[in-house]
Write a protein that holds these residues in place. Sequence first.
Motif, short mmCIF file in Angstrom:
data_model
loop_
_atom_site.label_atom_id
_atom_site.label_comp_id
_atom_site.label_asym_id
_atom_site.label_seq_id
_atom_site.Cartn_x
_atom_site.Cartn_y
_atom_site.Cartn_z
N MET A 1 0.84 -1.19 0.00
CA MET A 1 0.00 0.00 0.00
C MET A 1 0.88 1.25 0.00
N ILE A 2 0.56 2.20 -0.86
CA ILE A 2 1.30 3.45 -0.95
C ILE A 2 0.35 4.60 -0.59
N LEU A 3 0.70 5.36 0.43
CA LEU A 3 -0.10 6.51 0.83
C LEU A 3 0.51 7.77 0.24
N LEU B 1 6.13 13.62 -8.39
CA LEU B 1 5.47 12.54 -7.68
C LEU B 1 5.00 11.47 -8.65
N TRP B 2 4.40 11.87 -9.76
CA TRP B 2 3.93 10.89 -10.74
C TRP B 2 5.09 10.05 -11.26
N ASP B 3 6.24 10.68 -11.47
CA ASP B 3 7.42 9.93 -11.94
C ASP B 3 7.87 8.92 -10.88
N SER B 4 7.80 9.31 -9.60
CA SER B 4 8.20 8.41 -8.53
C SER B 4 7.23 7.23 -8.42
N VAL B 5 5.94 7.53 -8.55
CA VAL B 5 4.93 6.47 -8.49
C VAL B 5 5.12 5.48 -9.63
N SER C 1 0.30 -7.55 -5.61
CA SER C 1 -0.88 -6.70 -5.49
C SER C 1 -0.52 -5.43 -4.73
N TRP C 2 -1.08 -4.30 -5.14
CA TRP C 2 -0.79 -3.05 -4.44
C TRP C 2 -1.89 -2.04 -4.64
N LEU C 3 -1.96 -1.10 -3.69
CA LEU C 3 -2.96 -0.04 -3.68
C LEU C 3 -2.26 1.29 -3.45
N ARG D 1 -13.19 16.79 -5.41
CA ARG D 1 -12.82 15.44 -5.03
C ARG D 1 -11.31 15.32 -5.23
N LEU D 2 -10.58 15.45 -4.13
CA LEU D 2 -9.11 15.44 -4.19
C LEU D 2 -8.52 14.15 -3.60
N ASP D 3 -9.35 13.35 -2.97
CA ASP D 3 -8.87 12.14 -2.30
C ASP D 3 -9.47 10.91 -2.97
N ARG D 4 -8.65 9.92 -3.23
CA ARG D 4 -9.14 8.72 -3.91
C ARG D 4 -8.16 7.57 -3.74
N CYS D 5 -8.60 6.38 -4.17
CA CYS D 5 -7.76 5.18 -4.09
C CYS D 5 -7.79 4.45 -5.42
#
Length: 248
Positions: free
Chosen positions: A1-3, A16-20, A30-32, A94-98
């Motif tokens: 899981m990545i927060l 951040l997108w590059d790091s992700v 599996s990951w979230l 809506r700024l928060d999501r999974c």
Amino acid sequence: MILVYAKCDAIERIELWDSVYGVARDMSTSWLIGGDINVTWDQEEKFDGFLVSLNEVDDFRHCMNTCNVTNLGFKRSIYTWWNGRSKQYCIFKRLDRCFANIEFQQFWLALEITHLSKIGSDHSPMLISCNPNSIPIKKAFRFLHFWIKHPTFKDVVKENWHTDFEANPFILFNHKLKKLKKALLIWRKSTYWYILQRIKSLEEVVLVHEAQFEKNPTQQNHERLQKIQAELIKYLALEEQFGSRNLE
């Protein structure tokens, strides 16, 4: 899981997108990924204010698509952030999501994301629930020190510390402890159960007032929402003190 807690600046978010993507590229399980993304998926996820930046949206979408993760959706209100203002100055987003890959979603069945009410924050907490059929873990008995301040506590102890038989002192002591533990669990439930019921009721009322404020962000609706939120916070504090949510 990545927060994730994304920056407000679009340039810093690209880093951040590059790091992700770097993490996802080497991910073989599996990951979230979820948290405060600080950008909407499209214009429909924003109420009032300036139009969303299509470049920022495209950067965000490209990252998630490249990482082969999908949006997990949500329940309740679409908006997870509010700028704290009302009337013509009010903005919702809506700024928060999974997101999660297919392996994660197949392993964790019945996965749901629920947007909770905004209590003490401008963001809605996200509750992740999955595999509701899992067996609950029985928790150990905990004696809470503040119980002794309750006016009926000593009566419960007196009534359940008495024994009507004679035996080895250690056996008697063990018997009294077990008897008192059972009595205290029942006493705790009967004495503080109303707190849980009150919280449940207030949470539903808060959601109603939040929905009303999102539809009509007037000062009057804002004050009503603040009043009921304050009441809920008071009972949540009581619940935390009494430890009544995890009743055994």
